[in-house]
Design a protein around this motif. Structure first.
Motif, PDB file in Angstrom:
ATOM      1  N   PHE A 220     -79.731  10.897   0.210  1.00 20.92           N
ATOM      2  CA  PHE A 220     -78.386  11.178  -0.284  1.00 20.92           C
ATOM      3  C   PHE A 220     -78.080  12.660  -0.156  1.00 20.92           C
ATOM      4  CE2 PHE A 220     -81.456  11.367  -3.640  1.00 20.92           C
ATOM      5  CZ  PHE A 220     -81.102  12.459  -4.406  1.00 20.92           C
ATOM      6  N   GLU A 221     -76.833  12.990  -0.389  1.00 23.65           N
ATOM      7  CA  GLU A 221     -76.391  14.374  -0.285  1.00 23.65           C
ATOM      8  C   GLU A 221     -75.983  14.897  -1.656  1.00 23.65           C
ATOM      9  OE1 GLU A 221     -73.266  14.333   2.635  1.00 23.65           O
ATOM     10  OE2 GLU A 221     -74.705  14.235   4.286  1.00 23.65           O
ATOM     11  N   ALA A 222     -76.180  16.208  -1.816  1.00 24.43           N
ATOM     12  CA  ALA A 222     -75.757  16.894  -3.035  1.00 24.43           C
ATOM     13  C   ALA A 222     -75.093  18.203  -2.624  1.00 24.43           C
ATOM     14  CB  ALA A 222     -76.963  17.168  -3.929  1.00 24.43           C
ATOM     15  N   SER A 223     -74.272  18.695  -3.496  1.00 25.62           N
ATOM     16  CA  SER A 223     -73.603  19.967  -3.258  1.00 25.62           C
ATOM     17  C   SER A 223     -74.519  21.105  -3.711  1.00 25.62           C
ATOM     18  CB  SER A 223     -72.300  20.007  -4.050  1.00 25.62           C
ATOM     19  OG  SER A 223     -71.775  21.305  -4.044  1.00 25.62           O
ATOM     20  N   ARG A 224     -74.477  22.214  -3.022  1.00 24.13           N
ATOM     21  CA  ARG A 224     -75.256  23.400  -3.383  1.00 24.13           C
ATOM     22  C   ARG A 224     -74.970  23.803  -4.828  1.00 24.13           C
ATOM     23  NH1 ARG A 224     -78.289  26.590  -5.026  1.00 24.13           N
ATOM     24  NH2 ARG A 224     -79.041  28.478  -4.069  1.00 24.13           N
ATOM     25  N   SER A 225     -73.755  23.555  -5.295  1.00 24.29           N
ATOM     26  CA  SER A 225     -73.371  23.928  -6.661  1.00 24.29           C
ATOM     27  C   SER A 225     -74.135  23.132  -7.723  1.00 24.29           C
ATOM     28  CB  SER A 225     -71.865  23.759  -6.858  1.00 24.29           C
ATOM     29  OG  SER A 225     -71.511  22.394  -6.738  1.00 24.29           O
ATOM     30  N   GLN A 226     -74.817  22.049  -7.331  1.00 23.78           N
ATOM     31  CA  GLN A 226     -75.587  21.254  -8.278  1.00 23.78           C
ATOM     32  C   GLN A 226     -76.964  21.864  -8.553  1.00 23.78           C
ATOM     33  OE1 GLN A 226     -74.411  17.490  -5.958  1.00 23.78           O
ATOM     34  NE2 GLN A 226     -74.888  16.734  -8.018  1.00 23.78           N
TER      35      GLN A 226
ATOM     36  N   GLY B 240     -87.111  12.104 -12.926  1.00 24.38           N
ATOM     37  CA  GLY B 240     -88.345  11.340 -12.789  1.00 24.38           C
ATOM     38  C   GLY B 240     -88.656  10.886 -11.371  1.00 24.38           C
ATOM     39  N   HIS B 241     -87.921  11.379 -10.373  1.00 27.57           N
ATOM     40  CA  HIS B 241     -88.158  10.981  -8.994  1.00 27.57           C
ATOM     41  C   HIS B 241     -88.556  12.183  -8.154  1.00 27.57           C
ATOM     42  CE1 HIS B 241     -86.626   6.931  -9.529  1.00 27.57           C
ATOM     43  NE2 HIS B 241     -85.672   7.451 -10.266  1.00 27.57           N
ATOM     44  N   HIS B 242     -89.504  11.969  -7.269  1.00 22.25           N
ATOM     45  CA  HIS B 242     -89.928  12.990  -6.314  1.00 22.25           C
ATOM     46  C   HIS B 242     -88.865  13.060  -5.212  1.00 22.25           C
ATOM     47  CE1 HIS B 242     -92.827  15.302  -3.929  1.00 22.25           C
ATOM     48  NE2 HIS B 242     -92.312  14.665  -2.898  1.00 22.25           N
ATOM     49  N   VAL B 243     -88.375  14.250  -4.918  1.00 19.58           N
ATOM     50  CA  VAL B 243     -87.305  14.429  -3.942  1.00 19.58           C
ATOM     51  C   VAL B 243     -87.691  15.551  -2.984  1.00 19.58           C
ATOM     52  CG1 VAL B 243     -84.857  14.991  -3.660  1.00 19.58           C
ATOM     53  CG2 VAL B 243     -85.593  13.669  -5.625  1.00 19.58           C
ATOM     54  N   VAL B 244     -87.320  15.392  -1.711  1.00 22.67           N
ATOM     55  CA  VAL B 244     -87.581  16.406  -0.687  1.00 22.67           C
ATOM     56  C   VAL B 244     -86.257  16.785  -0.035  1.00 22.67           C
ATOM     57  CG1 VAL B 244     -88.762  16.880   1.508  1.00 22.67           C
ATOM     58  CG2 VAL B 244     -89.867  15.440  -0.208  1.00 22.67           C
ATOM     59  N   ILE B 245     -86.057  18.072   0.177  1.00 24.44           N
ATOM     60  CA  ILE B 245     -84.885  18.530   0.923  1.00 24.44           C
ATOM     61  C   ILE B 245     -85.182  18.327   2.406  1.00 24.44           C
ATOM     62  CG2 ILE B 245     -83.451  20.508   1.559  1.00 24.44           C
ATOM     63  CD1 ILE B 245     -83.979  21.650  -1.243  1.00 24.44           C
ATOM     64  N   THR B 246     -84.338  17.535   3.087  1.00 26.80           N
ATOM     65  CA  THR B 246     -84.562  17.256   4.503  1.00 26.80           C
ATOM     66  C   THR B 246     -83.602  18.002   5.422  1.00 26.80           C
ATOM     67  OG1 THR B 246     -83.140  15.300   4.403  1.00 26.80           O
ATOM     68  CG2 THR B 246     -85.511  14.960   4.032  1.00 26.80           C
TER      69      THR B 246
ATOM     70  N   ILE C  56     -80.228  21.184   5.302  1.00 29.84           N
ATOM     71  CA  ILE C  56     -79.245  22.024   4.619  1.00 29.84           C
ATOM     72  C   ILE C  56     -78.159  22.343   5.636  1.00 29.84           C
ATOM     73  CG2 ILE C  56     -78.813  24.223   3.446  1.00 29.84           C
ATOM     74  CD1 ILE C  56     -81.782  24.204   2.597  1.00 29.84           C
ATOM     75  N   ASP C  57     -76.933  21.942   5.309  1.00 32.20           N
ATOM     76  CA  ASP C  57     -75.790  22.194   6.189  1.00 32.20           C
ATOM     77  C   ASP C  57     -74.706  22.857   5.349  1.00 32.20           C
ATOM     78  OD1 ASP C  57     -73.916  22.246   8.204  1.00 32.20           O
ATOM     79  OD2 ASP C  57     -73.570  20.073   8.215  1.00 32.20           O
ATOM     80  N   GLY C  58     -74.739  24.192   5.316  1.00 30.34           N
ATOM     81  CA  GLY C  58     -73.785  24.933   4.485  1.00 30.34           C
ATOM     82  C   GLY C  58     -74.020  24.615   3.025  1.00 30.34           C
ATOM     83  N   ASP C  59     -72.993  24.054   2.372  1.00 32.69           N
ATOM     84  CA  ASP C  59     -73.098  23.715   0.949  1.00 32.69           C
ATOM     85  C   ASP C  59     -73.587  22.289   0.712  1.00 32.69           C
ATOM     86  OD1 ASP C  59     -72.337  26.197   0.078  1.00 32.69           O
ATOM     87  OD2 ASP C  59     -70.213  25.677  -0.129  1.00 32.69           O
ATOM     88  N   ILE C  60     -73.886  21.569   1.770  1.00 38.52           N
ATOM     89  CA  ILE C  60     -74.369  20.188   1.641  1.00 38.52           C
ATOM     90  C   ILE C  60     -75.887  20.168   1.811  1.00 38.52           C
ATOM     91  CG2 ILE C  60     -74.266  17.836   2.571  1.00 38.52           C
ATOM     92  CD1 ILE C  60     -71.662  18.825   1.238  1.00 38.52           C
ATOM     93  N   ILE C  61     -76.572  19.602   0.803  1.00 38.66           N
ATOM     94  CA  ILE C  61     -78.026  19.502   0.800  1.00 38.66           C
ATOM     95  C   ILE C  61     -78.370  18.020   0.923  1.00 38.66           C
ATOM     96  CG2 ILE C  61     -80.143  20.078  -0.434  1.00 38.66           C
ATOM     97  CD1 ILE C  61     -78.249  22.506   0.131  1.00 38.66           C
ATOM     98  N   ARG C  62     -79.114  17.652   1.977  1.00 32.74           N
ATOM     99  CA  ARG C  62     -79.549  16.255   2.158  1.00 32.74           C
ATOM    100  C   ARG C  62     -80.931  16.112   1.525  1.00 32.74           C
ATOM    101  NH1 ARG C  62     -78.391  11.718   5.917  1.00 32.74           N
ATOM    102  NH2 ARG C  62     -76.499  12.923   6.159  1.00 32.74           N
ATOM    103  N   LEU C  63     -81.067  15.087   0.674  1.00 35.20           N
ATOM    104  CA  LEU C  63     -82.288  14.840  -0.089  1.00 35.20           C
ATOM    105  C   LEU C  63     -82.841  13.457   0.219  1.00 35.20           C
ATOM    106  CD1 LEU C  63     -80.714  16.129  -3.386  1.00 35.20           C
ATOM    107  CD2 LEU C  63     -82.411  17.346  -2.037  1.00 35.20           C
ATOM    108  N   ASP C  64     -84.154  13.332   0.128  1.00 36.17           N
ATOM    109  CA  ASP C  64     -84.823  12.049   0.352  1.00 36.17           C
ATOM    110  C   ASP C  64     -85.741  11.774  -0.835  1.00 36.17           C
ATOM    111  OD1 ASP C  64     -86.283   9.839   1.203  1.00 36.17           O
ATOM    112  OD2 ASP C  64     -86.651  10.640   3.210  1.00 36.17           O
ATOM    113  N   ALA C  65     -85.475  10.668  -1.527  1.00 37.64           N
ATOM    114  CA  ALA C  65     -86.272  10.293  -2.690  1.00 37.64           C
ATOM    115  C   ALA C  65     -87.260   9.163  -2.377  1.00 37.64           C
ATOM    116  CB  ALA C  65     -85.362   9.882  -3.845  1.00 37.64           C
TER     117      ALA C  65
END
Length: 169
Positions: A77-83, A100-106, A108-117
């Motif tokens: 999923f994606e999150a905003s840098r402001s989060q 409670g979930h392990h997450v990895v940043i996969t 970074i595109d500007g202010d959009i952060i793609r995460l994988d849980a």
């Protein structure tokens, strides 16, 4: 004594991926102790241990369906840098816990952060070399401890309990 539910089992193991890279080993972590029948291990490994005895050694390949499951696209999923905290230095590959979930940043595109849980081993075949070094009845205290830990498991996993990186440690 054969491995059955409520036995404390001690294992030496090596876990490898399809390319034979070592992912985890009791040489680094020490032998693994677990109580059989409480989903402390991934399903394919616990099932393969049932009925075996001290001194047995074997190799086993556990497919994703009996390990950490297939990769779930809903867990990307994606999150905003402001989060994130403003001072956080975000980088691709960074790992952290959230809700409670392990997450990895996969990505970074500007202010959009793609995460994988997804679990790091989701979608992978797991190749184990196992040696059973101990089997005995678990003590009442050991049974009570494992029952308390797994009764309170909130990880949401239907793939074999809360397990660690390899389902071993």
């Amino acid at each position: 004594m054969k491995i059955v539910d409520d036995c404390l089992v001690t294992l030496e193991y090596t876990l490898k991926d399809d390319d034979q890279n070592i992912l985890d080993s009791s040489e680094q972590m020490g032998p693994l102790d677990y109580v059989h029948g409480y989903r402390q291990l991934i399903p394919g490994l616990e099932k393969a241990l049932a009925g075996r005895e001290v001194g047995e050694s074997f190799s086993l390949t556990v497919p994703p369906q009996q390990g950490y499951g297939e990769i779930d696209p809903r867990a990307v999923f994606e999150a905003s840098r402001s989060q994130f905290p403003p001072e956080a230095q975000l980088e691709v590959g960074m790992e952290f816990e959230t809700s409670g979930h392990h997450v990895v940043i996969t990505e970074i595109d500007g202010d959009i952060i793609r995460l994988d849980a997804n679990h790091p081993l989701a979608g992978k075949n797991l190749h184990f070399d196992i040696k059973i070094t101990g089997v005995r009845d678990a003590t009442p205290e050991e049974l009570e401890e494992v029952q308390q830990v797994f009764a309170g498991c909130s990880c949401g996993s239907d793939q074999g309990g809360c397990g660690g990186c390899s389902g071993c440690h």
